[in-house]
Design an enzyme around this catalytic site. Structure first.
Site, short mmCIF file in Angstrom:
data_model
loop_
_atom_site.label_atom_id
_atom_site.label_comp_id
_atom_site.label_asym_id
_atom_site.label_seq_id
_atom_site.Cartn_x
_atom_site.Cartn_y
_atom_site.Cartn_z
NE ARG A 207 -0.68 3.02 3.65
CZ ARG A 207 0.50 3.35 4.20
NH1 ARG A 207 0.65 4.50 4.80
NH2 ARG A 207 1.54 2.53 4.09
CB ILE B 27 1.35 -1.20 6.32
CG1 ILE B 27 0.32 -0.73 5.28
CG2 ILE B 27 1.88 -0.02 7.10
CD1 ILE B 27 -0.92 -0.04 5.90
CB SER B 28 3.25 -2.21 0.86
OG SER B 28 3.54 -3.56 1.07
CD GLN B 29 6.77 4.01 -1.46
OE1 GLN B 29 7.70 3.21 -1.35
NE2 GLN B 29 6.83 5.09 -2.18
#
Ligand code: SAH
Length: 217
Positions: A36, A62-64
């Site tokens: 990530r 950027i999503s969780q």
């Protein structure tokens, strides 16, 4: 990866496994494999394994990590599948999808902002994903050229299900997308079958809005 990033990654993994949140072992492997930290801004590298969204260019996010995992798990993916993603953003979710389908499958991912499709391409070059095509365009229209798709995932909040996406989903296909209600974005899992379309919600989330023809702006 620094040992502190390693520890944070391991803690997130343990949380999902111990709480029984993520059960798909292939998905857990994909999380282990994809870095990530390659998809966040340099200033956020130390926070890459925090369980929260982070800013990326153009005021997007950027999503969780837990959201990425839950959405991917709901897609019930198999090797070799053909997948459409709307909302490439950083490209992190794209890299996870790429791992899930393997080298015989492929992903087409559409991003509305050119700055972000370029950002995602640059980030994905740091991985060995070779089965991904990133396209700059309005994903509300889907991508007719490669349709139909086994799976469709939308990572921005839709006022309602964009009709072209439903049309471009294969019979027996699954689509996962957040649909905006008065209070939150409800994550819908839509299944297409011979007997029709079924839809169920798997919880409330918060997403950046869908732009373009089927969006609000
Ligand atoms: N999965 C991404 C999430 C990015 S946020 C990640 O984890 O990085 C959602 C993204 O959807 C944003 O990048 C936004 O620009 C994009 N988006 C919004 N409307 C869109 C549209 N109509 N077509 C394609 N992308 C869109």
């Amino acid at each position: 990866m620094s040992s502190s990033l390693d520890d944070k990654k391991e803690a997130l993994y343990r949380y999902w496994v111990d709480a029984g949140i993520i059960k798909d072992s292939k998905l857990l492997y994909a999380f282990q494999k994809v870095k990530r930290e390659s998809f966040v801004l340099n200033v956020d590298i130390d926070r890459a394994y925090g369980d929260y969204p982070l800013g990326i260019p153009h005021f997007q996010t950027i999503s969780q990590p837990t959201t990425v995992m839950l959405m991917t798990q709901a897609l019930k993916m198999e090797a070799g599948m053909e997948v459409l993603e709307v909302g490439t953003g950083s490209g992190y979710q794209t890299a996870i999808l790429s791992e899930m389908v393997g080298e015989k499958g492929w992903i087409v991912s559409l991003e509305y902002y050119k700055t972000l499709s370029d950002f995602a391409c640059k980030n994905l070059q740091k991985t060995d994903c070779r089965n991904v095509k990133i396209i700059h365009g309005d994903g509300g229209n889907g991508w007719e050229e490669e349709a139909p798709y086994d799976r469709i995932i939308v990572t921005c909040a839709c006022p309602s299900v964009p009709p072209p996406l439903l049309e471009q989903l294969k019979p027996d296909g699954i689509m996962v997308l957040p649909v905006t209600t008065h209070f939150s974005d409800k994550m819908q899992v839509i299944k297409k079958s011979a007997s029709g379309i079924s839809s169920k919600s798997i919880g409330s989330f918060s997403f950046v809005p869908l732009r373009g023809i089927y969006g609000n702006f």
